[in-house]
Enzyme design. Structure first.
Site, short mmCIF file in Angstrom:
data_model
loop_
_atom_site.label_atom_id
_atom_site.label_comp_id
_atom_site.label_asym_id
_atom_site.label_seq_id
_atom_site.Cartn_x
_atom_site.Cartn_y
_atom_site.Cartn_z
N ASP A 1 -17.91 28.27 38.46
CA ASP A 1 -17.77 28.41 39.90
C ASP A 1 -16.76 27.45 40.51
O ASP A 1 -16.77 27.21 41.71
CB ASP A 1 -19.12 28.24 40.59
CG ASP A 1 -19.77 26.89 40.29
OD1 ASP A 1 -19.10 26.02 39.68
OD2 ASP A 1 -20.95 26.69 40.65
N HIS B 1 -18.69 23.78 38.16
CA HIS B 1 -19.57 23.72 37.00
C HIS B 1 -19.03 24.59 35.87
O HIS B 1 -18.22 25.48 36.09
CB HIS B 1 -20.98 24.18 37.39
CG HIS B 1 -21.54 23.43 38.56
ND1 HIS B 1 -21.53 23.93 39.84
CD2 HIS B 1 -22.12 22.20 38.63
CE1 HIS B 1 -22.07 23.04 40.66
NE2 HIS B 1 -22.43 21.98 39.96
N SER C 1 -26.13 18.05 39.15
CA SER C 1 -26.17 19.50 38.92
C SER C 1 -25.72 19.89 37.54
O SER C 1 -26.00 21.01 37.08
CB SER C 1 -25.31 20.22 39.97
OG SER C 1 -23.97 19.76 39.93
#
Length: 387
Positions: A353, A356, A44
């Site tokens: 968040d 990240h 991610s």
């Protein structure tokens, strides 16, 4: 012999500028590489739309800062891979499985959120995504073979303007940012006596896929190690149960969890060793090892100096007393509905968040790595084909 030494000494005294100019000429840095494409593999941290295309798309406030809408990135804006693409003169990379409005003329992105290096069919790697590193490499192989078919025809058609030429693959740069989720899985089984063996196995699996990519024609490899996972805010005690007693040495000076960062350091050390070995096996290839751990840790250590708030603070999400409601989600906690929004100014935060990074942090990190400051050998990414 003495006469030659004397002549050399006299020349140094009489013509010092001449010798300086010769020395500068000798150590002149190599010319920038003429990369034709960029292919990325990862999780991610560099996913530009794979998981959003394959499953449920993200919703606001993801993407709010730069794109002003969700665009499949786990951030408020651009990722490090976006800044790398821009630095090399390429457009943002399209996710491989994104079928709407995409162009792959200058490469493709195979990264997918939650991805691991290891296959996820063993106890320690539960959950996650089907797009493991092995699958991503298989997708690349399919992409390379299928695009080649269009150029085996007598003349190009309208489709070929959006895909790489067959000769571009050997002249492309291949970037890698994967391994964090593997280390997280090892950490979640912290009582395992065989964690050291598992980390070695993770690195071995990474090595196998890099070797396979070399067989497929890849020649320039830009390999990120994993970041300080113990510094992710959701891992910090400040966002978990209050008043918990911590043994001495559990946290470092930045509030990061030491043993988690130690796991990352062990992975990084073994990864660097294998990169060095691969160089000896493949003298025709360039393998750059990028110390992302140090780059990210430098930012975390100097957050206030660099204009950021405390690195433990999270821009989007609710994380208090062990309750975690992630950005764009909602939950009922103690009878109260929690719908967390984003902070007023994401550019002041390192963490978007809790897991990240914000666009501002990604920009800061990208600027530090593209010039080769954290690379072994110390080449800028634009010159990385010369290693």
């Amino acid at each position: 012999m003495k006469m030659r030494f004397l002549a050399h000494f006299v020349a140094l005294i009489l013509f010092p500028c001449w010798f300086v100019s010769v020395r500068a000429e000798e150590i002149k840095s190599p010319q920038p590489c003429d990369f034709k494409a960029l292919f990325n593999f990862g999780d991610s941290n560099s996913d530009t739309g794979c998981m959003a295309s394959a499953f449920y798309p993200e919703i606001l406030p993801y993407g709010e800062t730069f794109f002003h809408e969700p665009v499949g990135r786990a951030s408020d804006g651009r990722l490090i891979i976006d800044f790398i693409a821009q630095h090399l003169g390429f457009p943002f990379l399209s996710a491989y499985i994104d079928s709407i409005g995409t162009s792959y003329r200058h490469g493709a992105n195979f990264a997918a959120g939650s991805s691991t290096i290891m296959r996820q069919n063993r106890t320690v790697f539960q959950g996650g995504t089907p797009f493991t590193f092995e699958i991503q490499v298989a997708q690349f192989n399919q992409f390379k073979n299928r695009t080649a078919k269009f150029f085996n025809q007598e003349k190009e058609n309208s489709f070929t303007k959006d895909i790489p030429r067959p000769e571009d693959y050997a002249k492309a740069i291949y970037t890698f940012d994967i391994g964090q989720n593997d280390i997280a899985a090892v950490i979640s089984q912290s009582g395992m006596e065989y964690s050291h063996a598992v980390i070695s196995e993770i690195v071995d699996n990474f090595t196998s896929q890099v070797q396979y990519l070399h067989e497929l024609g890849a020649r320039t490899f830009w390999i990120h190690n994993t970041g300080p996972i113990g510094c992710l805010p959701v891992a910090m005690p400040v966002h978990n149960a209050k008043n918990q007693s911590l043994v001495a040495g559990y946290l470092d000076l930045n509030g990061c969890v030491n043993y988690q960062n130690d796991m990352a350091r062990e992975f990084n050390k073994k990864l660097k060793n294998t990169v060095v070995k691969l160089r000896s096996h493949y003298p025709d290839a360039s393998l750059i090892y990028v110390d992302m751990f140090s780059a990210k840790y430098e930012l975390i250590s100097n957050a206030n100096k660099e204009g950021f708030v405390d690195p433990s603070k999270i821009c989007c999400g609710y994380h208090e007393n062990g309750h975690h409601v992630y950005c764009s989600n909602r939950a009922i906690i103690n009878g109260k509905e929690i719908v967390p929004g984003s902070c007023d100014d994401p550019s002041k935060y390192i963490s978007w968040d809790g897991v990240h990074y914000t666009e501002a942090a990604n920009y800061w990190i990208a600027n530090r790595i593209v010039n080769g400051s954290f690379s072994d050998p110390p080449l800028s990414i634009a010159q990385s084909c010369h290693a």
